[in-house]
Write a protein that holds these residues in place. Sequence first.
Motif, PDB file in Angstrom:
ATOM      1  N   PRO A 140      -4.526   3.998 -17.035  1.00  0.00           N
ATOM      2  CA  PRO A 140      -5.716   3.333 -17.575  1.00  0.00           C
ATOM      3  C   PRO A 140      -6.836   3.329 -16.541  1.00  0.00           C
ATOM      4  CG  PRO A 140      -3.739   1.986 -17.897  1.00  0.00           C
ATOM      5  CD  PRO A 140      -3.350   3.121 -17.005  1.00  0.00           C
ATOM      6  N   ALA A 141      -8.070   3.443 -16.985  1.00  0.00           N
ATOM      7  CA  ALA A 141      -9.229   3.475 -16.078  1.00  0.00           C
ATOM      8  C   ALA A 141      -9.269   2.241 -15.182  1.00  0.00           C
ATOM      9  CB  ALA A 141     -10.520   3.607 -16.873  1.00  0.00           C
ATOM     10  N   ALA A 142      -8.940   1.063 -15.726  1.00  0.00           N
ATOM     11  CA  ALA A 142      -8.965  -0.167 -14.924  1.00  0.00           C
ATOM     12  C   ALA A 142      -7.933  -0.111 -13.800  1.00  0.00           C
ATOM     13  CB  ALA A 142      -8.709  -1.381 -15.803  1.00  0.00           C
ATOM     14  N   ALA A 143      -6.814   0.554 -14.044  1.00  0.00           N
ATOM     15  CA  ALA A 143      -5.797   0.686 -13.003  1.00  0.00           C
ATOM     16  C   ALA A 143      -6.308   1.584 -11.880  1.00  0.00           C
ATOM     17  CB  ALA A 143      -4.500   1.242 -13.589  1.00  0.00           C
ATOM     18  N   VAL A 144      -6.856   2.736 -12.226  1.00  0.00           N
ATOM     19  CA  VAL A 144      -7.372   3.669 -11.221  1.00  0.00           C
ATOM     20  C   VAL A 144      -8.452   2.988 -10.375  1.00  0.00           C
ATOM     21  CG1 VAL A 144      -8.587   5.858 -10.863  1.00  0.00           C
ATOM     22  CG2 VAL A 144      -6.782   5.701 -12.593  1.00  0.00           C
ATOM     23  N   ALA A 145      -9.311   2.228 -11.023  1.00  0.00           N
ATOM     24  CA  ALA A 145     -10.391   1.536 -10.308  1.00  0.00           C
ATOM     25  C   ALA A 145      -9.863   0.432  -9.391  1.00  0.00           C
ATOM     26  CB  ALA A 145     -11.378   0.948 -11.310  1.00  0.00           C
ATOM     27  N   GLY A 146      -8.656  -0.055  -9.637  1.00  0.00           N
ATOM     28  CA  GLY A 146      -8.118  -1.183  -8.876  1.00  0.00           C
ATOM     29  C   GLY A 146      -7.463  -0.823  -7.555  1.00  0.00           C
ATOM     30  N   PHE A 147      -7.171   0.467  -7.323  1.00  0.00           N
ATOM     31  CA  PHE A 147      -6.511   0.837  -6.078  1.00  0.00           C
ATOM     32  C   PHE A 147      -7.495   0.870  -4.921  1.00  0.00           C
ATOM     33  CE2 PHE A 147      -3.806   3.168  -9.208  1.00  0.00           C
ATOM     34  CZ  PHE A 147      -2.642   2.452  -8.992  1.00  0.00           C
ATOM     35  N   PRO A 148      -7.231   0.119  -3.844  1.00  0.00           N
ATOM     36  CA  PRO A 148      -8.099   0.232  -2.670  1.00  0.00           C
ATOM     37  C   PRO A 148      -7.875   1.575  -1.984  1.00  0.00           C
ATOM     38  CG  PRO A 148      -6.399  -1.444  -2.326  1.00  0.00           C
ATOM     39  CD  PRO A 148      -6.175  -0.870  -3.682  1.00  0.00           C
ATOM     40  N   GLU A 149      -8.904   2.083  -1.332  1.00  0.00           N
ATOM     41  CA  GLU A 149      -8.813   3.349  -0.619  1.00  0.00           C
ATOM     42  C   GLU A 149      -7.859   3.208   0.572  1.00  0.00           C
ATOM     43  OE1 GLU A 149     -10.123   6.291  -1.477  1.00  0.00           O
ATOM     44  OE2 GLU A 149     -10.943   5.353  -3.285  1.00  0.00           O
ATOM     45  N   VAL A 150      -7.106   4.264   0.831  1.00  0.00           N
ATOM     46  CA  VAL A 150      -6.149   4.271   1.937  1.00  0.00           C
ATOM     47  C   VAL A 150      -6.864   4.006   3.265  1.00  0.00           C
ATOM     48  CG1 VAL A 150      -4.542   5.717   3.257  1.00  0.00           C
ATOM     49  CG2 VAL A 150      -4.488   5.742   0.752  1.00  0.00           C
ATOM     50  N   ALA A 151      -8.020   4.622   3.489  1.00  0.00           N
ATOM     51  CA  ALA A 151      -8.752   4.433   4.753  1.00  0.00           C
ATOM     52  C   ALA A 151      -9.128   2.975   4.972  1.00  0.00           C
ATOM     53  CB  ALA A 151     -10.011   5.308   4.768  1.00  0.00           C
ATOM     54  N   VAL A 152      -9.475   2.273   3.917  1.00  0.00           N
ATOM     55  CA  VAL A 152      -9.830   0.844   4.023  1.00  0.00           C
ATOM     56  C   VAL A 152      -8.598   0.011   4.388  1.00  0.00           C
ATOM     57  CG1 VAL A 152     -10.740  -1.157   2.751  1.00  0.00           C
ATOM     58  CG2 VAL A 152     -11.789   1.098   2.450  1.00  0.00           C
ATOM     59  N   ILE A 153      -7.470   0.337   3.767  1.00  0.00           N
ATOM     60  CA  ILE A 153      -6.218  -0.367   4.082  1.00  0.00           C
ATOM     61  C   ILE A 153      -5.828  -0.125   5.541  1.00  0.00           C
ATOM     62  CG2 ILE A 153      -3.748  -0.561   3.562  1.00  0.00           C
ATOM     63  CD1 ILE A 153      -4.469   0.254   0.656  1.00  0.00           C
ATOM     64  N   LEU A 154      -5.922   1.138   5.975  1.00  0.00           N
ATOM     65  CA  LEU A 154      -5.563   1.462   7.363  1.00  0.00           C
ATOM     66  C   LEU A 154      -6.452   0.730   8.352  1.00  0.00           C
ATOM     67  CD1 LEU A 154      -4.876   5.299   7.061  1.00  0.00           C
ATOM     68  CD2 LEU A 154      -3.189   3.497   7.457  1.00  0.00           C
ATOM     69  N   LYS A 155      -7.710   0.574   8.037  1.00  0.00           N
ATOM     70  CA  LYS A 155      -8.647  -0.095   8.939  1.00  0.00           C
ATOM     71  C   LYS A 155      -8.477  -1.615   8.931  1.00  0.00           C
ATOM     72  CE  LYS A 155     -13.500  -0.495  10.118  1.00  0.00           C
ATOM     73  NZ  LYS A 155     -14.873  -0.125   9.797  1.00  0.00           N
ATOM     74  N   ALA A 156      -8.320  -2.205   7.730  1.00  0.00           N
ATOM     75  CA  ALA A 156      -8.290  -3.660   7.607  1.00  0.00           C
ATOM     76  C   ALA A 156      -6.875  -4.248   7.682  1.00  0.00           C
ATOM     77  CB  ALA A 156      -8.942  -4.074   6.282  1.00  0.00           C
ATOM     78  N   GLY A 157      -5.871  -3.463   7.344  1.00  0.00           N
ATOM     79  CA  GLY A 157      -4.502  -3.982   7.327  1.00  0.00           C
ATOM     80  C   GLY A 157      -4.120  -4.615   5.994  1.00  0.00           C
ATOM     81  N   ARG A 158      -5.103  -5.207   5.342  1.00  0.00           N
ATOM     82  CA  ARG A 158      -4.887  -5.794   4.024  1.00  0.00           C
ATOM     83  C   ARG A 158      -6.217  -5.863   3.295  1.00  0.00           C
ATOM     84  NH1 ARG A 158      -2.285 -11.085   3.612  1.00  0.00           N
ATOM     85  NH2 ARG A 158      -3.541 -11.516   1.804  1.00  0.00           N
ATOM     86  N   VAL A 159      -6.154  -5.687   1.992  1.00  0.00           N
ATOM     87  CA  VAL A 159      -7.350  -5.747   1.152  1.00  0.00           C
ATOM     88  C   VAL A 159      -7.045  -6.710   0.024  1.00  0.00           C
ATOM     89  CG1 VAL A 159      -8.900  -4.456  -0.360  1.00  0.00           C
ATOM     90  CG2 VAL A 159      -7.980  -3.361   1.701  1.00  0.00           C
ATOM     91  N   ASP A 160      -7.806  -7.783  -0.029  1.00  0.00           N
ATOM     92  CA  ASP A 160      -7.600  -8.756  -1.121  1.00  0.00           C
ATOM     93  C   ASP A 160      -8.356  -8.299  -2.334  1.00  0.00           C
ATOM     94  OD1 ASP A 160      -5.927 -10.405   0.345  1.00  0.00           O
ATOM     95  OD2 ASP A 160      -7.527 -11.671   1.029  1.00  0.00           O
TER      96      ASP A 160
END
Length: 173
Positions: free
Chosen positions: A153-173
């Motif tokens: 579903p489009a809403a699911a695809v839009a909900g995934f945080p980018e890997v680079a953001v996770i690697l930089k921040a450690g967690r994405v709320d």
Amino acid sequence: MSAVAYDPRRRLLLGAGGGLLLAAVLLRPASAADAVEIGMSGTPTGSEVWFRPRGLLIRPGQAVRWVNRDTGNVHTATAYHPANGKPLRMPTGAKPWNSDYLLPGQSYTVVFDTPGVYDYFCLPHEHAGMVGRIVVGDASDARPYADTDAQLPAAAVAGFPEVAVILKAGRVD
């Protein structure tokens, strides 16, 4: 009062033993008690639902515990995997999981041994965008699983945080 003779070997043994104990504590495998928690929740009306954090960086061997904090809804933590009727969006060879329905206050824990990117969803709320992404160790693919986006579903695809953001921040709320 008796005098105790100084023995340098005793000090060396005690120091070595302390170092071994410290190494054992720091290098021990992760257990369910050491799990990083992901909350599952939503608004009181159920109009919005989410995982918090929805993006998480962990080390190989670390556990993740999903806890349903939503007082009025059931949720699942389900891997994107053919065994769960979905496209593969996790490392090849890693074991898929499905928590089944978790009632309010219930939890489910998975230990992640294989490095890579793991996408997961809530079975009844995937269409509402209740998805998450876990990065285990270093991940080099900035846009993993793009070839399967059209199957979600489009809403699911839009909900995934980018890997680079996770690697930089450690967690994405």
